[in-house]
Design a protein around this motif. Structure first.
Motif, PDB file in Angstrom:
ATOM      1  N   UNK A  20       0.771  -1.480   0.240  1.00  0.00           N
ATOM      2  CA  UNK A  20      -0.074   0.383   0.343  1.00  0.00           C
ATOM      3  C   UNK A  20       0.935   0.935   0.422  1.00  0.00           C
ATOM      4  N   UNK A  21       0.331   2.092  -0.539  1.00  0.00           N
ATOM      5  CA  UNK A  21       1.020   3.455  -1.157  1.00  0.00           C
ATOM      6  C   UNK A  21       0.312   4.528  -0.357  1.00  0.00           C
ATOM      7  N   UNK A  22       1.091   5.655   0.547  1.00  0.00           N
ATOM      8  CA  UNK A  22       0.545   6.346   1.414  1.00  0.00           C
ATOM      9  C   UNK A  22       1.490   7.579   1.481  1.00  0.00           C
ATOM     10  N   UNK A  23       0.676   8.617   1.626  1.00  0.00           N
ATOM     11  CA  UNK A  23       1.677  10.310   1.758  1.00  0.00           C
ATOM     12  C   UNK A  23       0.793  10.300   3.077  1.00  0.00           C
ATOM     13  N   UNK A  24       2.467  10.853   4.596  1.00  0.00           N
ATOM     14  CA  UNK A  24       1.697  11.123   5.421  1.00  0.00           C
ATOM     15  C   UNK A  24       1.542  12.622   5.395  1.00  0.00           C
ATOM     16  N   UNK A  25       1.877  13.202   3.995  1.00  0.00           N
ATOM     17  CA  UNK A  25       1.430  15.290   4.146  1.00  0.00           C
ATOM     18  C   UNK A  25      -0.054  15.488   3.876  1.00  0.00           C
ATOM     19  N   UNK A  26       0.134  15.397   5.270  1.00  0.00           N
ATOM     20  CA  UNK A  26      -1.279  16.088   5.834  1.00  0.00           C
ATOM     21  C   UNK A  26      -2.295  17.402   5.360  1.00  0.00           C
ATOM     22  N   UNK A  27      -1.301  17.935   3.927  1.00  0.00           N
ATOM     23  CA  UNK A  27      -1.530  19.471   3.326  1.00  0.00           C
ATOM     24  C   UNK A  27      -2.927  19.574   3.040  1.00  0.00           C
ATOM     25  N   UNK A  28      -3.118  17.995   1.875  1.00  0.00           N
ATOM     26  CA  UNK A  28      -4.306  18.121   1.280  1.00  0.00           C
ATOM     27  C   UNK A  28      -5.597  16.793   2.130  1.00  0.00           C
ATOM     28  N   UNK A  29      -4.994  15.978   2.869  1.00  0.00           N
ATOM     29  CA  UNK A  29      -5.931  15.065   3.547  1.00  0.00           C
ATOM     30  C   UNK A  29      -6.116  15.210   5.013  1.00  0.00           C
ATOM     31  N   UNK A  30      -6.943  14.978   5.475  1.00  0.00           N
ATOM     32  CA  UNK A  30      -7.335  15.535   7.019  1.00  0.00           C
ATOM     33  C   UNK A  30      -6.114  14.483   7.138  1.00  0.00           C
ATOM     34  N   UNK A  31      -5.467  15.120   8.888  1.00  0.00           N
ATOM     35  CA  UNK A  31      -4.749  13.631   9.401  1.00  0.00           C
ATOM     36  C   UNK A  31      -5.550  12.352   9.740  1.00  0.00           C
TER      37      UNK A  31
END
Length: 236
Positions: A122-133
């Protein structure tokens, strides 16, 4: 179009042809700096971080003038890249777009580490700039519960040190502490470096936006300095 993770040696023939044939090249400034050899004689529009929509609109504007436009994206344009905003902007104007794939950071870093993506991941981005934490943590827990190998883009930044620590704690809850973890900085670039560690020790290694973290699953192991996730060929 995707220019790969950083090294020109990972630029595909198809991508190189696109750059050579383009009249206008648009992209994030650091990405353009990595393909300077292809910019000579072109009309170039360089942008900054968080100006993705502006670059997409400029691409559409230039295309409407009848010019051949290449919008540059690091890695693969469809993986946290420019494909989505460009497609959305072009569709509004009835323009056709060709998405040209590239080598993404996940596979570049995996090759550096060995073969950690040999099975489902699974690929994830941990940046919450565009996705709620909270949504990021929900997805992280779900991927851990499903025993996916985890590929973590944008693990931390100067503003998100606390978020990274929280993510590490979630990973510790869902993985055995001896599970292999690989961290790669500057994959394929001159400053490339890597470390093989474990879930129990991973927080000892500072990460940032130029890092990529791969967390193994229950079958992942390290041998000969390589991180390997078997698919099960030996059982056939």
């Amino acid at each position: 179009m995707g220019i790969g993770p950083g090294s020109l040696s990972d630029l595909t023939f198809r991508a190189a042809t696109c750059l050579e044939e383009a009249e206008v090249i648009i992209g994030y400034r650091p990405y353009l700096e990595s393909i300077v050899a292809y910019l000579k004689g072109k009309e170039v529009f360089a942008g900054r971080m968080r100006e993705e929509l502006e670059r997409a609109r400029e691409a559409v504007l230039q295309a409407q003038k009848g010019k051949r436009v290449a919008v540059v994206s690091g890695g693969d344009p469809g993986v946290y890249g420019m494909a989505v905003p460009v497609l959305q902007a072009a569709l509004e104007k009835g323009l056709a777009v060709e998405v040209i794939p590239g080598v993404t950071a996940a596979t570049a870093a995996a090759a550096c580490l060995g073969a950690p993506l040999g099975h489902d991941f699974a690929v994830m981005s941990l940046s919450d700039l565009l996705t709620p934490w909270p949504l990021i943590l929900k997805r992280l827990r779900g991927a851990l519960a499903a025993d996916f190998v985890l590929v973590l883009y944008n693990p931390s930044s100067s503003r998100r040190q606390g978020r990274w620590k929280e993510a590490v704690e979630v990973i510790k809850e869902g993985r055995d502490p001896n599970t292999p973890v690989g961290i790669v900085w500057e994959a394929t670039r001159p400053g490339e470096r890597k470390v093989l560690t474990t879930v129990g020790e991973m927080e000892k290694f500072p990460v940032d936006m130029r890092s990529l973290v791969i967390v193994g699953n229950s079958q992942t192991y390290v041998a000969g300095g390589l991180m390997i996730t078997p698919r099960g060929y030996e059982r056939k």
